[in-house]
Design a protein around this motif. Structure first.
Motif, PDB file in Angstrom:
ATOM      1  N   GLY A  65     -23.395  28.834  37.742  1.00 48.21           N
ATOM      2  CA  GLY A  65     -24.137  27.630  37.368  1.00 48.21           C
ATOM      3  C   GLY A  65     -24.700  27.685  35.962  1.00 48.21           C
ATOM      4  O   GLY A  65     -25.550  26.876  35.601  1.00 48.21           O
ATOM      5  N   MET A  66     -24.213  28.641  35.155  1.00 45.67           N
ATOM      6  CA  MET A  66     -24.771  28.834  33.820  1.00 45.67           C
ATOM      7  C   MET A  66     -23.716  28.684  32.725  1.00 45.67           C
ATOM      8  O   MET A  66     -22.530  28.925  32.952  1.00 45.67           O
ATOM      9  N   ASP A  67     -24.188  28.301  31.546  1.00 43.64           N
ATOM     10  CA  ASP A  67     -23.329  28.144  30.366  1.00 43.64           C
ATOM     11  C   ASP A  67     -23.265  29.479  29.630  1.00 43.64           C
ATOM     12  O   ASP A  67     -24.293  30.015  29.225  1.00 43.64           O
ATOM     13  N   LEU A  68     -22.056  30.007  29.439  1.00 42.83           N
ATOM     14  CA  LEU A  68     -21.903  31.315  28.811  1.00 42.83           C
ATOM     15  C   LEU A  68     -22.439  31.333  27.380  1.00 42.83           C
ATOM     16  O   LEU A  68     -22.939  32.354  26.907  1.00 42.83           O
ATOM     17  N   MET A  69     -22.349  30.199  26.689  1.00 37.19           N
ATOM     18  CA  MET A  69     -22.856  30.140  25.315  1.00 37.19           C
ATOM     19  C   MET A  69     -24.377  30.331  25.294  1.00 37.19           C
ATOM     20  O   MET A  69     -24.921  31.026  24.431  1.00 37.19           O
ATOM     21  N   VAL A  70     -25.046  29.722  26.259  1.00 31.30           N
ATOM     22  CA  VAL A  70     -26.498  29.874  26.363  1.00 31.30           C
ATOM     23  C   VAL A  70     -26.850  31.309  26.744  1.00 31.30           C
ATOM     24  O   VAL A  70     -27.772  31.913  26.198  1.00 31.30           O
ATOM     25  N   ALA A 245     -19.845  32.881  34.722  1.00 33.80           N
ATOM     26  CA  ALA A 245     -20.344  31.954  33.702  1.00 33.80           C
ATOM     27  C   ALA A 245     -19.220  31.524  32.758  1.00 33.80           C
ATOM     28  O   ALA A 245     -19.140  30.358  32.347  1.00 33.80           O
ATOM     29  N   ALA A 246     -18.329  32.460  32.417  1.00 37.80           N
ATOM     30  CA  ALA A 246     -17.209  32.156  31.519  1.00 37.80           C
ATOM     31  C   ALA A 246     -16.253  31.141  32.151  1.00 37.80           C
ATOM     32  O   ALA A 246     -15.769  30.212  31.485  1.00 37.80           O
ATOM     33  N   LEU A 247     -15.995  31.295  33.437  1.00 41.34           N
ATOM     34  CA  LEU A 247     -15.061  30.398  34.129  1.00 41.34           C
ATOM     35  C   LEU A 247     -15.558  28.957  34.128  1.00 41.34           C
ATOM     36  O   LEU A 247     -14.796  28.026  33.812  1.00 41.34           O
ATOM     37  N   VAL A 248     -16.841  28.746  34.471  1.00 36.44           N
ATOM     38  CA  VAL A 248     -17.349  27.367  34.525  1.00 36.44           C
ATOM     39  C   VAL A 248     -17.589  26.802  33.126  1.00 36.44           C
ATOM     40  O   VAL A 248     -17.640  25.584  32.945  1.00 36.44           O
ATOM     41  N   THR A 249     -17.745  27.687  32.122  1.00 38.01           N
ATOM     42  CA  THR A 249     -17.939  27.222  30.745  1.00 38.01           C
ATOM     43  C   THR A 249     -16.617  26.770  30.135  1.00 38.01           C
ATOM     44  O   THR A 249     -16.548  25.715  29.497  1.00 38.01           O
ATOM     45  N   TRP A 250     -15.581  27.538  30.329  1.00 38.62           N
ATOM     46  CA  TRP A 250     -14.286  27.265  29.687  1.00 38.62           C
ATOM     47  C   TRP A 250     -13.335  26.429  30.533  1.00 38.62           C
ATOM     48  O   TRP A 250     -12.332  25.926  30.051  1.00 38.62           O
ATOM     49  N   ILE A 251     -13.630  26.277  31.825  1.00 36.61           N
ATOM     50  CA  ILE A 251     -12.809  25.422  32.692  1.00 36.61           C
ATOM     51  C   ILE A 251     -13.745  24.389  33.329  1.00 36.61           C
ATOM     52  O   ILE A 251     -14.294  24.604  34.423  1.00 36.61           O
ATOM     53  N   PRO A 252     -13.978  23.274  32.631  1.00 38.85           N
ATOM     54  CA  PRO A 252     -14.946  22.276  33.091  1.00 38.85           C
ATOM     55  C   PRO A 252     -14.691  21.772  34.508  1.00 38.85           C
ATOM     56  O   PRO A 252     -15.634  21.376  35.209  1.00 38.85           O
ATOM     57  N   GLU A 253     -13.424  21.770  34.949  1.00 33.47           N
ATOM     58  CA  GLU A 253     -13.094  21.292  36.286  1.00 33.47           C
ATOM     59  C   GLU A 253     -13.753  22.132  37.387  1.00 33.47           C
ATOM     60  O   GLU A 253     -13.894  21.672  38.530  1.00 33.47           O
TER      61      GLU A 253
END
Length: 317
Positions: A65-70, A245-253
């Motif tokens: 549920g987190m953004d890897l950039m953040v 975090a990387a998966l949900v950040t780079w794969i928006p789906e």
């Protein structure tokens, strides 16, 4: 029906109830402690094992549920005060231990647990210094009791001082021992607090590796291997957290699924806090002597106060 039979029924039911939203993280911890002290924990070996695995899986789930950039930005911002904070805590902790004439290994474990991430740091450092089983038990017992206190006290202080969610997340990550209690306290305070607190705490946990190496390099090596604490545990769940975090950040789906996983992980963490409370048995409480407990409390108060002061005046942000 005797206490043991009642406990065998009560513990599974209580653990199941903690998965539902009407049970808060603080209530789950208190429930675990009350049952363990009043009835005894008939599943103590299993709950200790489940605690470690469930915490690891829950933290990985939070990453969904987190953004890897953040996560990366928050982690990099904290390098400076992390180095200063860990160094200060290690020096002060060893000084307090000497003043109170506590066994060197016990003092070292309590200090490292306070400086980095509680039980995980203790488990990693114990084999390096060849600590004896009773020394590890004392250190873990001290940390467990302070974690329980933090889960109740920190949110109350945060609201009393009107800390922002970011400030509270930072303070919790830098001043509470274990990842589980950091997540538990920030979960009560708000979503932004949870994200900041979890990220900073996991970044801090990475320092287990260099600190353990340095302690092994400079520590007294004359102890016998017998009675040691066993093999060090590596915090692989941090890597899992970053991958999620990387998966949900780079794969928006994947983000809708990620939010569902995060929600389940948050409830699993509440169950984890119940298990932590259940592990705080009468035997654990008895194993902690007054001097080690005073060292743990004194060191914790100084670290928490200094960290809070630095956050309030803007030195840490």
């Amino acid at each position: 029906m005797n206490k043991t039979k009642i406990a065998k029924i009560a513990f599974p039911i209580a653990a199941l109830l903690c998965f539902f939203p009407f049970v808060s993280s603080a209530a789950a911890l208190v429930l675990g402690v009350v049952l363990a002290v009043a009835l005894g924990n008939p599943y103590v070996d299993k709950t200790r094992t489940y605690t470690h695995h469930l915490l690891s899986l829950s933290v990985i789930g939070l990453g969904a549920g987190m953004d890897l950039m953040v996560v990366g930005r928050v982690g990099l911002q904290g390098i400076g005060y992390t180095v200063v904070g860990i160094s200060f805590t290690l020096l002060l902790g060893m000084l307090i231990g000497r003043m109170l004439k506590i066994e060197r290994d016990t003092s070292t474990l309590i200090t490292v647990g306070t400086a980095i991430c509680g039980g995980s740091a203790i488990a990693a450092v114990a084999p390096t210094i060849r600590a004896k089983s009773h020394e590890v038990s004392v250190a873990l017992g001290t940390v467990f009791m302070l974690n329980a206190c933090a889960l109740v006290i920190f949110p109350w202080i945060g609201h009393l001082l009107n800390l922002t969610q970011t400030q509270f997340g930072l303070w919790s990550a830098l001043a509470i021992h274990d990842t589980s209690s950091v997540v538990g306290s920030t979960l009560q305070y708000g979503p932004e607090s949870l994200q900041v607190g979890t990220t900073v705490k996991l970044a801090r946990a990475l320092w287990i590796v260099p600190v353990t190496f340095l302690i092994g390099l400079f520590y007294f090596r004359g102890q016998k291997v017998e009675g040691g604490a066993g093999k060090a545990k590596k915090p692989w769940f941090i890597l899992g957290f970053l991958i999620a975090a990387a998966l949900v950040t780079w794969i928006p789906e994947l983000r809708p699924v990620g939010h569902v996983v995060e929600t389940v992980a948050k409830r699993a963490l509440v169950v984890t806090l119940f298990l932590i409370g259940a592990n705080l048995t009468k035997e654990t409480l008895k194993s902690v002597g007054i001097k080690p407990f005073l060292q743990g409390v004194g060191l914790w108060i100084v670290v928490a106060s200094c960290t809070l002061g630095a956050i309030l005046i803007g030195w840490i942000h």
